[in-house]
Design a protein around this motif. Structure first.
Motif, mmCIF file in Angstrom:
data_model
loop_
_atom_site.group_PDB
_atom_site.id
_atom_site.type_symbol
_atom_site.label_atom_id
_atom_site.label_comp_id
_atom_site.label_asym_id
_atom_site.label_seq_id
_atom_site.Cartn_x
_atom_site.Cartn_y
_atom_site.Cartn_z
ATOM 1 N N GLU A 71 -26.897 22.796 46.852
ATOM 2 C CA GLU A 71 -26.369 23.293 47.977
ATOM 3 C C GLU A 71 -27.387 22.889 49.266
ATOM 4 O O GLU A 71 -28.475 23.279 49.276
ATOM 5 C CB GLU A 71 -25.872 24.557 48.229
ATOM 6 C CG GLU A 71 -24.991 25.067 47.032
ATOM 7 C CD GLU A 71 -25.586 25.483 45.699
ATOM 8 O OE1 GLU A 71 -25.052 26.158 44.848
ATOM 9 O OE2 GLU A 71 -26.834 25.227 45.455
ATOM 10 N N CYS A 99 -22.599 20.671 49.210
ATOM 11 C CA CYS A 99 -22.790 20.528 47.517
ATOM 12 C C CYS A 99 -22.917 19.214 47.089
ATOM 13 O O CYS A 99 -21.915 18.731 46.881
ATOM 14 C CB CYS A 99 -22.243 21.648 46.992
ATOM 15 S SG CYS A 99 -22.326 21.612 45.135
ATOM 16 N N TRP A 111 -16.483 27.255 45.416
ATOM 17 C CA TRP A 111 -17.739 27.714 46.232
ATOM 18 C C TRP A 111 -17.511 29.376 45.877
ATOM 19 O O TRP A 111 -16.277 29.847 45.968
ATOM 20 C CB TRP A 111 -17.290 27.389 47.607
ATOM 21 C CG TRP A 111 -17.790 26.336 48.143
ATOM 22 C CD1 TRP A 111 -17.101 25.096 48.329
ATOM 23 C CD2 TRP A 111 -19.166 25.993 48.444
ATOM 24 N NE1 TRP A 111 -17.853 24.116 48.731
ATOM 25 C CE2 TRP A 111 -19.235 24.580 48.809
ATOM 26 C CE3 TRP A 111 -20.549 26.624 48.441
ATOM 27 C CZ2 TRP A 111 -20.349 23.949 49.174
ATOM 28 C CZ3 TRP A 111 -21.516 25.935 48.745
ATOM 29 C CH2 TRP A 111 -21.709 24.544 49.200
ATOM 30 N N ARG A 127 -19.523 33.422 46.276
ATOM 31 C CA ARG A 127 -20.686 33.850 47.399
ATOM 32 C C ARG A 127 -20.917 35.549 46.566
ATOM 33 O O ARG A 127 -20.199 35.851 46.135
ATOM 34 C CB ARG A 127 -20.207 34.271 48.742
ATOM 35 C CG ARG A 127 -19.205 35.038 48.950
ATOM 36 C CD ARG A 127 -18.783 35.117 50.606
ATOM 37 N NE ARG A 127 -17.537 36.065 50.774
ATOM 38 C CZ ARG A 127 -16.816 36.261 52.046
ATOM 39 N NH1 ARG A 127 -17.206 35.133 52.991
ATOM 40 N NH2 ARG A 127 -15.891 36.907 52.046
ATOM 41 N N ILE A 162 -12.246 24.020 52.273
ATOM 42 C CA ILE A 162 -12.980 23.061 51.353
ATOM 43 C C ILE A 162 -12.438 21.893 51.455
ATOM 44 O O ILE A 162 -11.269 21.659 51.502
ATOM 45 C CB ILE A 162 -12.815 24.011 49.895
ATOM 46 C CG1 ILE A 162 -13.895 23.244 48.795
ATOM 47 C CG2 ILE A 162 -11.269 24.093 49.667
ATOM 48 C CD1 ILE A 162 -13.976 24.070 47.586
ATOM 49 N N LEU A 186 -18.098 22.997 52.515
ATOM 50 C CA LEU A 186 -17.247 24.331 52.768
ATOM 51 C C LEU A 186 -17.627 24.334 54.525
ATOM 52 O O LEU A 186 -18.488 24.656 54.682
ATOM 53 C CB LEU A 186 -17.721 25.466 52.157
ATOM 54 C CG LEU A 186 -16.928 26.722 52.498
ATOM 55 C CD1 LEU A 186 -15.602 26.527 51.869
ATOM 56 C CD2 LEU A 186 -17.623 27.925 51.952
ATOM 57 N N TYR A 197 -24.339 31.719 49.182
ATOM 58 C CA TYR A 197 -22.951 30.735 48.733
ATOM 59 C C TYR A 197 -23.405 29.921 47.631
ATOM 60 O O TYR A 197 -24.464 29.067 47.898
ATOM 61 C CB TYR A 197 -22.454 30.160 49.973
ATOM 62 C CG TYR A 197 -21.851 31.160 50.931
ATOM 63 C CD1 TYR A 197 -22.373 31.945 51.566
ATOM 64 C CD2 TYR A 197 -20.164 30.952 50.800
ATOM 65 C CE1 TYR A 197 -21.641 32.948 52.654
ATOM 66 C CE2 TYR A 197 -19.546 31.829 51.729
ATOM 67 C CZ TYR A 197 -20.334 32.869 52.588
ATOM 68 O OH TYR A 197 -19.517 33.716 53.379
ATOM 69 N N CYS A 232 -22.401 26.658 44.870
ATOM 70 C CA CYS A 232 -21.133 25.948 44.521
ATOM 71 C C CYS A 232 -21.025 25.703 42.916
ATOM 72 O O CYS A 232 -22.146 26.059 42.408
ATOM 73 C CB CYS A 232 -21.133 24.242 45.098
ATOM 74 S SG CYS A 232 -22.550 23.449 44.329
#
Length: 119
Positions: free
Chosen positions: A6, A22, A36, A38, A70, A81, A94, A96
């Motif tokens: 990422e 990503c 994605w 977080r 996305i 994103l 965050y 992926c």
């Protein structure tokens, strides 16, 4: 084995925007569902968004719907994103992820990128 890296995180003010990327090492990137997630300090990891193989179908958490988008570029093995109208509660690492099965079960994960939204 798929490696995910990422980039694009950083510090932004409330109301600002960031675009996360990503990059995947998979030769058959288009066969993976991409997502994605977080994780904020002291909280569990939560789903943010997912996109199916060709990009025709996307899914979002209610908390980001209408603000985050996305997308994917299968020619570049990259998923993005776009995050707009950022809020302090969006502050998190965050990550992926890639799945061969569904938007709920992921096989490969990236290390993550920090997003901090200041008030």
């Amino acid at each position: 084995q798929v490696q995910l890296v990422e980039s694009g995180g950083g510090l932004v003010q409330t109301g600002g925007s960031l675009r996360l990327s990503c990059a995947a090492s998979a030769r058959t990137f288009s066969r993976y569902i991409m997502g994605w997630f977080r994780q904020a300090p002291g909280k569990e990891r939560e789903f943010v968004a997912a996109i199916l193989w060709s990009g025709d179908s996307t899914y979002y958490a209610d908390s980001v719907k209408g603000r985050f988008t996305i997308s994917r570029d299968n020619a570049r093995n990259t998923v993005y994103l776009q995050m707009n109208s950022l809020k302090p509660e969006d502050t998190a690492v965050y990550c992926c992820a890639a799945s061969t099965r569904s938007t709920r079960e992921y096989d490969y994960w990236g290390q993550g990128t920090q997003v901090t939204v200041s008030s």
